[in-house]
Design an enzyme around this catalytic site. Structure first.
Site, short mmCIF file in Angstrom:
data_model
loop_
_atom_site.label_atom_id
_atom_site.label_comp_id
_atom_site.label_asym_id
_atom_site.label_seq_id
_atom_site.Cartn_x
_atom_site.Cartn_y
_atom_site.Cartn_z
NE ARG A 108 -7.52 50.72 -3.50
CZ ARG A 108 -8.10 50.00 -2.96
NH1 ARG A 108 -8.92 49.66 -2.10
NH2 ARG A 108 -7.18 48.59 -2.70
NE ARG A 162 -3.13 -0.49 3.00
CZ ARG A 162 -3.67 0.02 4.31
NH1 ARG A 162 -3.55 -0.72 5.48
NH2 ARG A 162 -4.86 0.64 4.36
CB CYS A 211 -2.78 49.18 2.69
SG CYS A 211 -1.50 49.79 1.52
N GLY A 224 2.76 48.70 -0.09
CA GLY A 224 1.64 48.21 -1.24
C GLY A 224 2.05 47.15 -1.79
CB THR A 225 2.10 43.59 -0.98
OG1 THR A 225 0.69 43.56 -0.89
CG2 THR A 225 3.00 43.72 0.23
CG ASN A 226 -2.19 44.74 -4.56
OD1 ASN A 226 -1.92 43.97 -3.74
ND2 ASN A 226 -3.30 45.64 -4.67
P1 ADP Z 1 -6.38 3.96 0.04
O1 ADP Z 1 -5.37 4.85 0.58
O2 ADP Z 1 -6.62 4.21 -1.54
O3 ADP Z 1 -7.41 3.79 1.11
P2 ADP Z 1 -5.55 1.54 1.01
O4 ADP Z 1 -3.95 1.12 1.09
O5 ADP Z 1 -6.04 1.84 2.43
O6 ADP Z 1 -5.86 2.49 -0.02
O7 ADP Z 1 -6.22 0.07 0.47
C1 ADP Z 1 -7.35 0.15 -0.39
C2 ADP Z 1 -8.47 -0.84 0.35
O8 ADP Z 1 -7.78 -2.21 0.61
C3 ADP Z 1 -8.88 -0.62 1.65
O9 ADP Z 1 -10.35 -0.62 1.69
C4 ADP Z 1 -8.10 -1.30 2.57
O10 ADP Z 1 -8.56 -1.22 3.77
C5 ADP Z 1 -7.99 -2.45 1.99
N1 ADP Z 1 -6.91 -3.21 2.44
C6 ADP Z 1 -5.46 -2.74 2.60
N2 ADP Z 1 -4.85 -3.57 3.21
C7 ADP Z 1 -5.28 -4.64 3.56
C8 ADP Z 1 -5.10 -5.99 4.16
N3 ADP Z 1 -3.85 -6.29 4.33
N4 ADP Z 1 -6.00 -6.82 4.47
C9 ADP Z 1 -7.21 -6.28 4.00
N5 ADP Z 1 -7.67 -5.25 3.41
C10 ADP Z 1 -6.64 -4.54 2.95
MG MG Z 2 -7.31 3.46 2.81
#
Ligand code: ADP
Ligand code: MG
Ligand code: MG
Length: 897
Positions: free
Chosen positions: A579, A97, A851, A785-787
């Site tokens: 003004r 992620r 101003c 007069g920053t403009n």
């Molecule tokens: P975003 O930032 O777009 O929310 P995420 O990294 O949170 O992306 O993940 C997308 C989806 O996948 C989310 O709904 C998250 O809860 C789910 N998710 C991420 N990691 C896991 C995991 N290890 N197990 C189950 N679901 C996950």
């Molecule tokens: Mg998320």
């Protein structure tokens, strides 16, 4: 592991991090670590740092030592889980992620189910008690997500294959596909993958993981991420962290599911249970809206144990973060898992009410409350709003680019907009996108709606500059020459729509507008029924504290008594800019013309004598409204020919008159004068102090009118505090010349009346900033007069450039925001700093203010606080914003208690 600093430690177990390490671990990683350390049920995992990402992006290849560290942490993870990544018999699966310091919704990607392959799919099925369908569904999701995000396979090819599988079987929902169907689908997916990528879907689990990690790194520089960062002004070099998290499954049956929750209502701030739950699903399904969710309250019936545990965790999180949190969770066979939390986004109204609630609950103090609300949010609350009680039909929702609520007849060209506006009609200009040719129409329109472009498009930039409502990037609308279509609707020229520049919503018909309660509160004419409304009470409380905390005074730019009076109700502590040229317009034009056309000193003096009583009356009205408070009056600034008719109009007028054989003596005389005074570049021409030094008696008349008005107020028992301000000074000699004459007049008029009048100057020419030490010898105050300082500092003329090329500069990131909107700290700001320091060195106690428009811009107000100015001045409506931000500048500089 000990001894490694952030620079060479690339991987942190969740147990090693905490919420304050967002720079290094990203928001998601830092908060997963925080929850882990709070003892909450977070699946095990680790975070690869933003530094690793920065290194990877800089070199374009693998980072020395990273692989080894990942291996080390993966082994620990495997040990903790009692499973090995992708083990054919009993696989550990992980999600990979993205997660940057600032949340960038939908900008970067996540791959779930990493570790599945042709063999481990059977092991997964066994883990799930022989659930083949689940295993094959997970596998096809992996190929799809991995193909799309890691290998750039066009996503719709997978969608199409899925669609075909359903059609072939004659079913509608994904859930109607059984294990065999999904197994076949995996075969098709693999073909799609190989066709686009040039090799087979990787079967080695570790290779899958490494490729996914690198892809998340690279997604930092994807076009849409770059664009988003520019719009939100997120620095481009932060990089993203990557979280590797053991998978938990919400799609194992009715005793599983996934959901999102807020600890309070992010719309209003009300306490309660807010969220959605979806049974038998994975997290991505909730977002994708594949099936309908149920309100979180329903979970109590579905799984009371998990529900109670979740509520307990939400209370823990609020207590810990001292703020509204949002949450992602999953239930796997009755076991609750926390997958994400963060301090949640909220509306402007909720920001104020939540801050006040948390004070009441004893969770935060007043200073902390000020850190949690912004001037931009306050400004939002001050715009009139649409009254949505009638449930108007929403046509579409796009980017709210410039706030406000506007309605009018739809027009599609700039010409039509100006034509109808001239007939007194409200119009909304609808364009695919705007360009500089559309300016007249944009000025004439109540609001602007475009189909293309984001917050930095031409339409957005220009509309914000004009304070005009604008919604842009409405890509669902199809614009043709005399109508647009959206959904099933066709909206023709002349039909009425309403646009909300805050929410980006577009409504059919005229939606009634209601004034903001917050403005009514500031105005002091609030309906008593609303006085106890939580929002108004919260604003009152925070503004009261802001006034106690701020060091900067806030004045207003006002030219008339009524404007000054309103600003005073909004909290202004004086006028920072009056003004005087506005006092030369309307029925006084004729007198000004007489002044300009005067032949000889006598005629000129007569014209000035006629103007003086009018000016004196204006000043008296202003001084009365600001009784006891300082009023800075700027002597006339613009070139005089601005008060004459245009060269073209006059030339035509004279030609027509001649043709008809009529006398056009006066017009001819005027034409000659206009020709004589014509300037190639009026911005840099005869204006300001230059005009005062060349036109005899002009400044003298104004000074006399000011002094007489002050004496008149003193005679009424009032306390006038006028400050005469000389514009456009570049050299101390200019100021000295004006000053000598002014002092003489003041002495003459005031005599021994109890009136004190200060004389100072604007600092708006770069040379003045650089010779401020000399100029301070002749000035009792400076007002930046920053403009003009921005125009002359950058060398571009505001009226010409904003519509012409600023949008392009913003798109290219040459500046993140127009330097006319927010002060350019490094360049123009440096001039302000130099002038402040050198001015005060020459004359201790020199009064310093600003101003320009920047006086009401939050970022700029912070800068002026840092530089040590005494006050900022801004338009009446920005006064509360400046009050709040001046206090925020104080409390933000102090560590949270
Ligand atoms: P975003 O930032 O777009 O929310 P995420 O990294 O949170 O992306 O993940 C997308 C989806 O996948 C989310 O709904 C998250 O809860 C789910 N998710 C991420 N990691 C896991 C995991 N290890 N197990 C189950 N679901 C996950
Ligand atoms: Mg998320
Ligand atoms: Mg100026």
């Amino acid at each position: 592991m000990e001894g490694k600093g952030p620079a060479d430690k690339f991987v942190y177990d969740f147990a090693e991090g905490n919420k304050d390490l967002k720079d290094l671990l990203g928001g998601k990683g830092a908060n997963l670590a925080e929850m882990t350390n709070l003892g909450l049920p977070v699946p095990a995992g680790f975070t690869i740092t933003t530094v690793a990402c920065q290194r990877y992006l800089a070199s374009g290849e693998h980072v020395d030592g990273l692989d080894e560290e990942i291996t080390e942490h993966l082994e620990k993870l495997e040990e903790a889980m009692g499973r090995k990544l992708g083990d054919p018999a009993d696989p550990l699966l992980v999600s990979v992620r993205s997660g940057a310091k600032f949340s960038m919704p939908g900008m970067m990607e996540t791959v779930l189910n990493v570790g599945l392959n042709d063999e481990s799919v059977a092991g997964l099925s066994a883990q799930a008690g022989g659930n083949d369908r689940f295993a094959w569904d997970s596998y096809r999701r992996l190929i799809q997500m991995f193909g799309k995000t890691v290998c750039d396979v066009p996503g719709d090819e997978f969608e199409q294959a899925l669609h075909n599988a359903k059609t072939a079987k004659g079913v509608r929902d994904d859930t109607d596909l059984d294990a065999d169907d999904l197994k076949k689908l995996v075969g098709v997916y693999k073909e799609v993958f190989a066709k686009h990528v040039g090799h087979d879907f990787p079967q080695d689990p570790r290779e899958q993981m490494d490729l996914a990690v690198a892809a998340v790194f690279r997604s930092w520089n994807a076009d849409r991420a770059v664009l988003y960062r520019r719009q939100e002004r997120i620095p481009a070099d932060l990089g993203t962290a990557v979280n590797v998290v053991a998978m938990v499954f919400g799609n194992l049956g009715a005793d599983s599911g996934t959901g999102v929750a807020f600890t309070r209502d992010p719309g209003t701030g009300e306490q309660g249970i807010y969220g959605d739950y979806l049974q038998n699903a994975q997290g991505e399904d909730v977002v994708a809206g594949i099936r309908n969710t149920v309100p979180l309250q329903d979970l109590e019936q579905i799984d009371k144990k998990s529900y109670d545990e979740l509520l307990g965790i939400m209370a823990t999180l609020e207590g810990h973060y001292h703020d509204l949190c949002d949450i992602e969770f999953t239930i796997e066979r009755g076991k609750l898992w926390m997958l994400q939390t963060r301090v949640g986004k909220r509306t402007a109204a909720a920001a104020f009410t939540i801050a006040a609630q948390l004070i009441d609950e004893g969770v935060i103090d007043l200073d902390e409350a000020l850190r949690r609300v912004t001037g931009a949010q306050l400004a939002q609350l001050m715009f009139p709003r649409f009254d949505l009680d009638g449930e108007p039909e929403v046509l579409t929702r796009a980017v709210g680019a410039s706030p406000g609520a506007a309605y009018g007849e739809v027009v599609f060209t700039s010409e039509k907009a100006t034509e109808l506006a001239a007939q007194g009609k409200n119009v909304i200009l609808v364009r695919r996108e705007t360009n500089p040719d559309d300016l007249p129409g944009m000025i004439a329109a109540q609001g602007i709606l475009t189909a293309r472009g984001g917050k930095t498009s031409h339409a957005a930039v220009v509309a914000r500059g004009m304070g005009k409502t604008c919604v842009c990037g409405a890509d669902q609308i199809e614009v043709s020459p005399s109508s647009f279509t959206v959904g099933g609707h066709t909206v023709n020229e002349g039909d009425v729509i309403s646009i909300d520049g805050t929410t980006g919503r577009v409504y059919l018909g005229e939606v009634p507008v209601r004034p903001s309660e917050v403005v009514q509160y500031f105005e002091g004419d609030l309906d008593p029924a609303l006085a106890n409304e939580p929002l108004v009470a919260a604003v009152h409380r925070l503004m009261t504290h802001a006034d106690e905390r701020r060091r900067l005074a806030v004045r207003t730019n006002a030219d008339t008594g009524p404007d000054a009076a309103r600003a005073r109700r909004f909290g202004a502590q004086g006028v920072g800019l009056c003004r005087t040229e506005h006092m030369f317009l309307g029925d006084r034009r004729e007198l000004v013309e007489r002044l300009i056309l005067a032949e000889g000193g006598k005629e000129r003096q007569e014209a000035l004598d006629a103007l003086k009583p009018l000016q004196r009356a204006d000043f008296l009205a202003l001084f009365r409204e600001m009784n006891g408070l300082p009023v800075t009056v700027r002597l006339i600034d613009p070139p005089l020919h601005e008060f004459l008719p245009s060269l073209e109009d006059l030339a035509v007028h004279v030609a027509v008159a001649k043709e008809r054989g009529e006398s056009a003596k006066r017009s001819e005389k005027m034409l000659a004068a206009v020709r004589r005074m014509h300037e190639q570049n009026p911005m840099l021409g005869m204006r300001g102090v230059r005009l005062g030094l060349v036109v005899p008696g002009l400044f003298a008349m104004q000074v006399r009118a000011i002094a007489e008005a002050a004496v008149a107020l003193a005679e009424e028992g009032g306390r006038p505090r006028p400050e005469i301000m000389v514009p456009l000074v570049g050299a101390v000699q200019e100021l000295e010349t004006v000053r000598t004459e002014a002092e003489k007049i003041i002495a003459e008029v005031v005599g021994d009346a109890p009136v004190e009048i200060l004389i100072g100057t604007m600092i708006e020419v770069p040379r003045a900033a650089l010779t401020a030490g000399q100029i301070a010898e002749a000035a009792e105050f400076f007002s930046f007069g920053t403009n003009d300082l921005t125009q002359m500092g950058w060398g571009f003329s505001r009226d010409d450039v904003e519509g012409a090329f600023f949008w392009r500069y913003l798109e290219l990131g040459i500046f993140g925001i127009s330097p006319f909107e927010s002060i350019d700290r490094e360049g123009v700001g440096r001039l302000v700093r130099i002038a402040s320091d050198e001015g005060r060195a020459a004359r201790p106690g020199l009064k310093l203010g600003v101003c320009g428009e920047h006086g009401g811009d939050p970022e700029s107000v912070h800068f002026f606080h840092e530089v040590g100015l005494d006050y900022v001045s801004c338009s009446p409506f920005r006064v509360p914003v400046a009050r709040l931000e001046a206090a925020r500048a104080v409390v933000l500089a102090q560590p949270a208690g």
